[in-house]
Structure formats: C-alpha cells, structure tokens
Design a protein around this motif. Structure first.
Motif, PDB file in Angstrom:
ATOM      1  N   VAL A 112      45.056  54.802  30.673  1.00  0.00           N
ATOM      2  CA  VAL A 112      45.915  55.478  31.656  1.00  0.00           C
ATOM      3  C   VAL A 112      47.194  54.656  31.759  1.00  0.00           C
ATOM      4  O   VAL A 112      47.161  53.456  32.008  1.00  0.00           O
ATOM      5  CB  VAL A 112      45.217  55.616  33.024  1.00  0.00           C
ATOM      6  CG1 VAL A 112      44.153  56.695  32.957  1.00  0.00           C
ATOM      7  CG2 VAL A 112      44.587  54.304  33.481  1.00  0.00           C
ATOM      8  N   GLY A 124      49.175  54.262  36.803  1.00  0.00           N
ATOM      9  CA  GLY A 124      47.975  53.887  36.059  1.00  0.00           C
ATOM     10  C   GLY A 124      46.828  53.512  36.977  1.00  0.00           C
ATOM     11  O   GLY A 124      45.676  53.892  36.739  1.00  0.00           O
ATOM     12  N   ASP A 128      43.260  55.487  37.288  1.00  0.00           N
ATOM     13  CA  ASP A 128      42.028  54.717  37.103  1.00  0.00           C
ATOM     14  C   ASP A 128      41.027  55.011  38.229  1.00  0.00           C
ATOM     15  O   ASP A 128      39.840  55.245  37.991  1.00  0.00           O
ATOM     16  CB  ASP A 128      42.377  53.224  37.058  1.00  0.00           C
ATOM     17  CG  ASP A 128      41.157  52.328  37.111  1.00  0.00           C
ATOM     18  OD1 ASP A 128      40.212  52.541  36.338  1.00  0.00           O
ATOM     19  OD2 ASP A 128      41.144  51.394  37.945  1.00  0.00           O
ATOM     20  N   LYS A 129      41.511  55.032  39.470  1.00  0.00           N
ATOM     21  CA  LYS A 129      40.648  55.325  40.612  1.00  0.00           C
ATOM     22  C   LYS A 129      40.048  56.726  40.506  1.00  0.00           C
ATOM     23  O   LYS A 129      38.866  56.935  40.797  1.00  0.00           O
ATOM     24  CB  LYS A 129      41.426  55.189  41.920  1.00  0.00           C
ATOM     25  CG  LYS A 129      41.854  53.774  42.264  1.00  0.00           C
ATOM     26  CD  LYS A 129      42.687  53.755  43.543  1.00  0.00           C
ATOM     27  CE  LYS A 129      43.200  52.355  43.858  1.00  0.00           C
ATOM     28  NZ  LYS A 129      44.076  52.354  45.066  1.00  0.00           N
ATOM     29  N   ARG A 132      37.305  56.833  37.840  1.00  0.00           N
ATOM     30  CA  ARG A 132      36.072  56.174  38.285  1.00  0.00           C
ATOM     31  C   ARG A 132      35.360  56.991  39.357  1.00  0.00           C
ATOM     32  O   ARG A 132      34.131  57.006  39.420  1.00  0.00           O
ATOM     33  CB  ARG A 132      36.374  54.759  38.764  1.00  0.00           C
ATOM     34  CG  ARG A 132      36.716  53.820  37.601  1.00  0.00           C
ATOM     35  CD  ARG A 132      36.755  52.360  37.993  1.00  0.00           C
ATOM     36  NE  ARG A 132      37.983  52.028  38.698  1.00  0.00           N
ATOM     37  CZ  ARG A 132      38.048  51.683  39.963  1.00  0.00           C
ATOM     38  NH1 ARG A 132      36.952  51.654  40.713  1.00  0.00           N
ATOM     39  NH2 ARG A 132      39.203  51.373  40.524  1.00  0.00           N
ATOM     40  N   ARG A 138      33.834  51.847  34.446  1.00  0.00           N
ATOM     41  CA  ARG A 138      35.023  51.007  34.534  1.00  0.00           C
ATOM     42  C   ARG A 138      35.382  50.376  33.197  1.00  0.00           C
ATOM     43  O   ARG A 138      36.564  50.257  32.848  1.00  0.00           O
ATOM     44  CB  ARG A 138      34.779  49.896  35.575  1.00  0.00           C
ATOM     45  CG  ARG A 138      35.971  48.987  35.818  1.00  0.00           C
ATOM     46  CD  ARG A 138      35.578  47.804  36.701  1.00  0.00           C
ATOM     47  NE  ARG A 138      35.132  48.259  38.013  1.00  0.00           N
ATOM     48  CZ  ARG A 138      35.929  48.411  39.071  1.00  0.00           C
ATOM     49  NH1 ARG A 138      37.223  48.153  38.943  1.00  0.00           N
ATOM     50  NH2 ARG A 138      35.449  48.797  40.217  1.00  0.00           N
ATOM     51  N   ILE A 141      37.736  52.267  30.752  1.00  0.00           N
ATOM     52  CA  ILE A 141      39.117  52.549  31.130  1.00  0.00           C
ATOM     53  C   ILE A 141      40.010  51.337  30.877  1.00  0.00           C
ATOM     54  O   ILE A 141      39.668  50.216  31.239  1.00  0.00           O
ATOM     55  CB  ILE A 141      39.201  52.942  32.618  1.00  0.00           C
ATOM     56  CG1 ILE A 141      38.255  54.116  32.919  1.00  0.00           C
ATOM     57  CG2 ILE A 141      40.628  53.301  33.000  1.00  0.00           C
ATOM     58  CD1 ILE A 141      38.093  54.390  34.397  1.00  0.00           C
ATOM     59  N   VAL A 143      43.789  50.106  31.810  1.00  0.00           N
ATOM     60  CA  VAL A 143      44.906  50.426  32.702  1.00  0.00           C
ATOM     61  C   VAL A 143      46.189  49.772  32.199  1.00  0.00           C
ATOM     62  O   VAL A 143      46.247  48.547  32.033  1.00  0.00           O
ATOM     63  CB  VAL A 143      44.618  49.980  34.147  1.00  0.00           C
ATOM     64  CG1 VAL A 143      45.815  50.302  35.056  1.00  0.00           C
ATOM     65  CG2 VAL A 143      43.353  50.651  34.679  1.00  0.00           C
ATOM     66  N   ASP A 145      49.860  49.531  33.604  1.00  0.00           N
ATOM     67  CA  ASP A 145      50.571  49.862  34.838  1.00  0.00           C
ATOM     68  C   ASP A 145      51.958  49.234  34.926  1.00  0.00           C
ATOM     69  O   ASP A 145      52.443  48.925  36.003  1.00  0.00           O
ATOM     70  CB  ASP A 145      49.738  49.459  36.052  1.00  0.00           C
ATOM     71  CG  ASP A 145      49.379  47.983  36.061  1.00  0.00           C
ATOM     72  OD1 ASP A 145      49.842  47.244  35.165  1.00  0.00           O
ATOM     73  OD2 ASP A 145      48.640  47.570  36.973  1.00  0.00           O
TER      74      ASP A 145
END
Length: 222
Positions: A112, A124, A128-129, A132, A138, A141, A143, A145
């Motif tokens: 992301v 990002g 991610d949240k 999940r 987790r 993924i 991230v 950002d």
C-alpha cells in the motif's frame, strides 16, 4: 473479507449519514464496474477474433507476451485523505479491488503506497488498517508511506516489490489514474504484470480502461 467486516469498518469511521451515502456510492460504482467489465470482455473478444481474421485492412491486435504470475506483488495506490485523516471513498474502492486480487493470488505480498499525512495519518497507513480489519495478515502487507505523487509511488514501491522477491507487480488504482500509473511504474523499472482499475469517471473512460485491464496480463505495459 466479509460483509460484517465491511459494515464494521464504515461504522467505526463514518457518521450514519456518511455511511448511507458511501454505501449508495459503492452500490452504484459496483454496478458500473460490472457493466464496464462485461462490455470490455465483448470488445476484447471482438478485437482478438476480428483482428486475427481481418487481414491488412485492419490494425493488428496487440502482440501477446508471456508473463510470470508465480509471485506477483499487488500494489494499491493511495488517494488523498480527508482533513481528519480518514480514507476517502475512492481509497475504499481501491482497497476493496486490491482485496479481490489478493484472494486470487494468496501468495502475493500487498504493497500500500501513499504518504501525504493528514491529522497524523498517511494514505499507506490507513490502507494498511483497512486491510487488517478485513483479515489480511499483517506480515503480508508492506506499507510505503512516504510517496507524495504517482511518480514517487512507483519509485518507492518497485524496490519494495523486488525486495519481496516478486515476479512483477499488479497495479490497483482508479480508471482515470491507471494510465499515468502504468507509465510511471514502467519508467521506475517495474515489471507490470497486469492492471486492475475501479471505475470512477464517465462511462467511456471506464470502458476504455477496462478493455486495457482485461488484456493487460497478455501484453506489454508501458
């Protein structure tokens, strides 16, 4: 991903009025996606079948290439957050589209990508949240950002995909954004295996992009 999880997410992040509007928008967008996808299949079939038999009087169909889908990385591109730091509807649709692809490739890492902080959150981080919350492990993924543009989405995500041992990337974004993203990722040295676009503009743009999405696993993307 379940309907219960979807309902939980909207309940946690939006007011009742916002939720009603978001669900209505999602319903309309999904209907448009199905229509565009069906139309794309018809057009692609016509191009491939007609192009193969039409001879020199018509343009030749795209040249087909072999691609390695043994371990793609799914890259979901971010979109600007609301002032309060939550995801906009267009980001929700991109994540949902990415989740569909993730179910098709359970071995694929999900990247992301997006920075542009608002109220202490990044694109990002918020995607991610959401992933999940829908049950994505987790560890699956990645991230990114820091990116503040599509060019940086590509510059920062392509090395992450290579570090993860991916055979290439599947780009997930919106129909009006996909063409620009394709070029940026190709310029960054990414091996773009396929594209997945959620419809967002007028029908002609959506249908044209869905045609490109349908044939994208079979042709070179640049």
């Amino acid at each position: 991903m379940t309907l219960r999880a979807v309902a939980m997410y909207f309940t946690m992040t939006q007011t009742s009025e916002q939720r009603r509007g978001a669900f209505a928008d999602c319903k309309a967008a999904c209907k448009a996606a199905l229509l565009a996808f069906g139309t794309a299949l018809v057009v692609v079939a016509a191009l491939l079948v007609g192009g193969a038999s039409a001879g020199s009087a018509h343009a030749a169909p795209p040249q087909l290439v072999a691609k390695d889908f043994s371990k793609p990385a799914i890259v979901i591109l971010g979109y600007g957050l609301k002032p309060d730091g939550t995801l906009r509807l267009i980001s929700h649709t991109r994540v949902l589209a990415g989740l569909v692809v993730a179910q098709m490739f359970p071995q694929a890492p999900i990247i992301v990508t997006g920075g542009n902080p608002r109220n202490g959150n990044t694109e990002g981080g918020q995607m991610d949240k959401m992933l999940r919350l829908y049950g994505t492990p987790r560890e699956r993924i990645i991230v990114e950002d820091r990116a503040s543009s599509t060019v940086q989405n590509a510059e920062y995500s392509v090395p992450l995909a290579k570090q993860a041992g991916a055979s290439g990337v599947i780009l997930v974004t919106s129909s009006s954004h996909q063409d620009r993203a394709d070029g940026n990722f190709a310029d960054a040295g990414g091996n773009v295996l396929a594209t997945v676009s959620f419809p967002d503009q007028n029908p002609s743009i959506n249908i044209a992009q869905f045609v490109r999405d349908v044939i994208s696993p079979l042709v070179t993307i640049s």
